[in-house]
Scaffold this motif. Structure first.
Motif, PDB file in Angstrom:
ATOM      1  N   SER A 106       0.824  -1.207   0.000  1.00 31.28           N
ATOM      2  CA  SER A 106       0.000   0.000   0.000  1.00 31.28           C
ATOM      3  C   SER A 106       0.861   1.262   0.000  1.00 31.28           C
ATOM      4  O   SER A 106       0.523   2.243  -0.663  1.00 31.28           O
ATOM      5  N   THR A 114       0.356   3.937  -2.928  1.00 32.68           N
ATOM      6  CA  THR A 114      -0.401   5.163  -2.667  1.00 32.68           C
ATOM      7  C   THR A 114       0.388   6.225  -1.910  1.00 32.68           C
ATOM      8  O   THR A 114      -0.087   7.347  -1.782  1.00 32.68           O
ATOM      9  N   HIS A 115       1.515   5.896  -1.326  1.00 35.99           N
ATOM     10  CA  HIS A 115       2.320   6.844  -0.538  1.00 35.99           C
ATOM     11  C   HIS A 115       1.538   7.425   0.637  1.00 35.99           C
ATOM     12  O   HIS A 115       1.668   8.589   0.963  1.00 35.99           O
ATOM     13  N   THR A 116       0.681   6.585   1.236  1.00 35.28           N
ATOM     14  CA  THR A 116      -0.028   7.012   2.449  1.00 35.28           C
ATOM     15  C   THR A 116       0.515   6.183   3.602  1.00 35.28           C
ATOM     16  O   THR A 116       0.520   4.956   3.515  1.00 35.28           O
ATOM     17  N   THR A 148      -6.119   4.141   6.123  1.00 34.37           N
ATOM     18  CA  THR A 148      -6.473   5.295   5.307  1.00 34.37           C
ATOM     19  C   THR A 148      -6.282   4.988   3.831  1.00 34.37           C
ATOM     20  O   THR A 148      -7.117   5.360   2.994  1.00 34.37           O
ATOM     21  N   SER A 149      -5.195   4.279   3.500  1.00 32.36           N
ATOM     22  CA  SER A 149      -4.953   4.028   2.082  1.00 32.36           C
ATOM     23  C   SER A 149      -6.012   3.091   1.518  1.00 32.36           C
ATOM     24  O   SER A 149      -6.464   3.268   0.393  1.00 32.36           O
ATOM     25  N   ASP A 169      -7.990   5.127  -1.073  1.00 38.97           N
ATOM     26  CA  ASP A 169      -7.435   4.875  -2.404  1.00 38.97           C
ATOM     27  C   ASP A 169      -8.027   3.627  -3.060  1.00 38.97           C
ATOM     28  O   ASP A 169      -8.641   3.718  -4.112  1.00 38.97           O
TER      29      ASP A 169
END
Lengths: 164, 99, 88, 176
Positions: D131, D135-137, D142-143, D147
């Motif tokens: 993840s 997504t760079h979260t 949250t991702s 996303d």
């Protein structure tokens, strides 16, 4: 609307900011900046509500008052525990009307809260000069009836009871 | 250190048990609110201090103390609001019949 | 230590049962409100204890703080409502 | 050990739910529902689902109670007692049967926390490892929400927004 006390605003914002740091637990600068902005904003939005103007001189005395209150809480907790565990349940609850000479509203709030926090007594109604207190029995209401608690709080607030 | 934590937690538990007995036994809202305030004042205090000792010193202890302060600030307000509502709604406090 | 915490948790669950009896049985609505307030104080303690068992106290304290703050709002709303409408 | 604290919680949960159905007036039912979501949040917390527990405690026990109360403020007549017709016969027989069927089906599900179940051996590790790359979260939850499931979440947000507008329209003070 009363003018916003900037001291009070800063105090509120600081309290909120401490809460922010505690909940986030991160000292990243962007988090700190966000927290500072948010707490200032919240303090500013809510600045119109408070009727109290803080009096910083009494804070030291208030902190000194708390251990005494805590000792009274322990004392009356033990008393109420004995009452509840007694198989005969020797309680004689009644409503007391307590007149108070405190004129400062913060002092009345502190008095009411202290009465409620002490087991065995609870403030049921607060008027300007009268508190209706429900008590479990005569022993637990002794501090209230003898005016000891009120005396302590009056000494916390000093004798400058003139400001309403 | 753990022994101290156990002692504190057990003492807190004792007061919580007493409060629960009081909530069952006492006759009306006003008297029961006294029993609940035992929990709030000393039971929660001893319990949370016990857990804080068990946790050792860190940021968590500060958080636990903050929760404790929050409890001490809000419980009197809630108890007062409930009792005042009961009084204003016209509930009569229980009294012993013999007197 | 974990067994001890489990014992404390179970005792607290039984105590919550006592308060729940008051909420379910309570002759007046105020008894129910009082029982709910007692339960919510236990809730805060229980959440922190569960956090201590899972060794993630930091997260669980956040829950209990949020719960305590909203509980204040809820309890005051209930009291306000009952004050205005009187005994049902 | 993990299951021995759940059982009293589940018993309390059942008692509260039954009480909320059987109780005679709306106010008590609201209080019991508050109790209910609190116990549910304790169950989530005990299972280790901290964020679900947080949402349940804040929204279920705190916010929902206040919203229900506001509704009562706005709508309740003097007498808020519940008069309910007796439940239909089909529900009395059908629902327990459905419950038994579901319990029977639940026997074939993998054990709670089983490391060999498909969810734990394929899906979770993939999301946990990929993840951040995708997504760079930093937060996996949250991702996934924002996303991987973004369309779903967007429509959910629309629903909640509509409900919020309806609440504001119903609860706002009359301009007099």
């Amino acid at each position: 609307m009363r003018p916003v006390s900037s001291q009070f605003l800063l105090l509120k914002a600081t309290a909120l900011f401490v809460l922010w740091i505690m909940l986030s637990g991160s000292f990243n600068w962007i988090h700190l900046l966000l927290g500072a902005t948010a707490s200032l904003l919240i303090a500013w939005i809510n600045s119109g509500h408070s009727p109290f103007v803080p009096n910083f001189r009494i804070w030291g005395k208030t902190i000194l008052f708390l251990p005494w209150l805590f000792s009274r809480i322990v004392h009356s907790t033990l008393h109420v525990t004995k009452l509840i565990l007694n198989p005969k349940l020797p309680i004689s609850p009644k409503l007391l009307h307590v007149k108070t000479n405190l004129r400062n509203r913060a002092a009345v709030v502190l008095l009411g809260n202290s009465i409620t926090l002490t087991p065995g007594t609870i403030t049921a109604e607060v008027d300007d000069s009268t508190l209706i207190v429900h008590t479990l029995d005569d022993v637990s209401s002794e501090d209230v009836r003898s005016g000891r608690l009120e005396g302590k709080i009056a000494s916390v607030f000093g004798n400058g009871d003139t400001s309403p | 250190m753990d022994v101290l934590a156990v002692i504190f937690i057990l003492a807190g538990l004792f007061f919580l048990v007493v409060a629960a007995i009081g909530v069952i036994r006492l006759p009306d809202v006003f008297t029961r609110s006294h029993a609940v305030s035992i929990t709030d004042s000393l039971g929660a205090f001893l319990m949370l201090i016990g857990i804080a000792i068990h946790e050792g010193f860190s940021l968590n202890v500060l958080k636990i103390l903050a929760v404790l302060a929050l409890l001490y600030l809000q419980n009197p307000v809630i108890a007062h609001a409930t009792v005042r509502a009961a009084l204003r709604a016209g509930l009569k406090p229980w009294q012993r019949e013999s007197t | 230590m974990n067994t001890f915490f489990l014992f404390v948790l179970l005792t607290l669950a039984v105590l919550i049962g006592a308060y729940l009896y008051r909420v379910l049985q309570g002759p007046t609505i105020f008894d129910r409100v009082l029982g709910l307030n007692g339960i919510s104080t236990k809730a805060i303690i229980l959440l922190i204890l569960i956090g201590s068992v899972h060794e993630r106290v930091d997260m669980f304290i956040d829950i209990s703080t949020g719960y305590a703050l909203l509980n204040l709002v809820g309890a005051l709303a209930v009291a306000k409502y009952l004050e205005q409408k009187g005994l049902p | 050990m993990i299951f021995s604290f759940e059982i009293p919680l589940l018993i309390l949960l059942l008692l509260t739910a039954a009480g909320a159905i059987l109780v005679k007036d709306l106010m008590s039912a609201i209080l019991l529902l508050g109790c209910y979501s609190f116990f549910l949040s304790l169950v989530w917390a005990w299972l280790g689902a901290v964020d679900v527990a947080f949402v349940e405690a804040v929204v279920g026990a705190g916010l929902a109670t206040v919203l229900f109360l506001l509704t009562l403020f706005g709508t309740a007549p003097k007498d808020s007692r519940l008069r309910r017709p007796p439940p239909p016969m089909a529900a009395l027989i059908g629902l327990p049967l459905l419950g038994i069927l579901l319990l029977y089906a639940a026997k074939d599900l993998p054990q709670f926390g089983d490391p060999n179940s498909p969810a734990n051996s394929h899906i979770s590790p993939t999301y946990l490892e990929q993840s951040f790359h995708d997504t760079h979260t930093p937060n996996v939850v949250t991702s996934v929400l924002m996303d991987y499931r973004s369309l779903d979440t967007m429509v959910e947000t629309v629903v909640i927004f509509t409900a919020g507008i309806a609440c504001v329209l119903l609860l706002r003070r009359k301009a007099s």
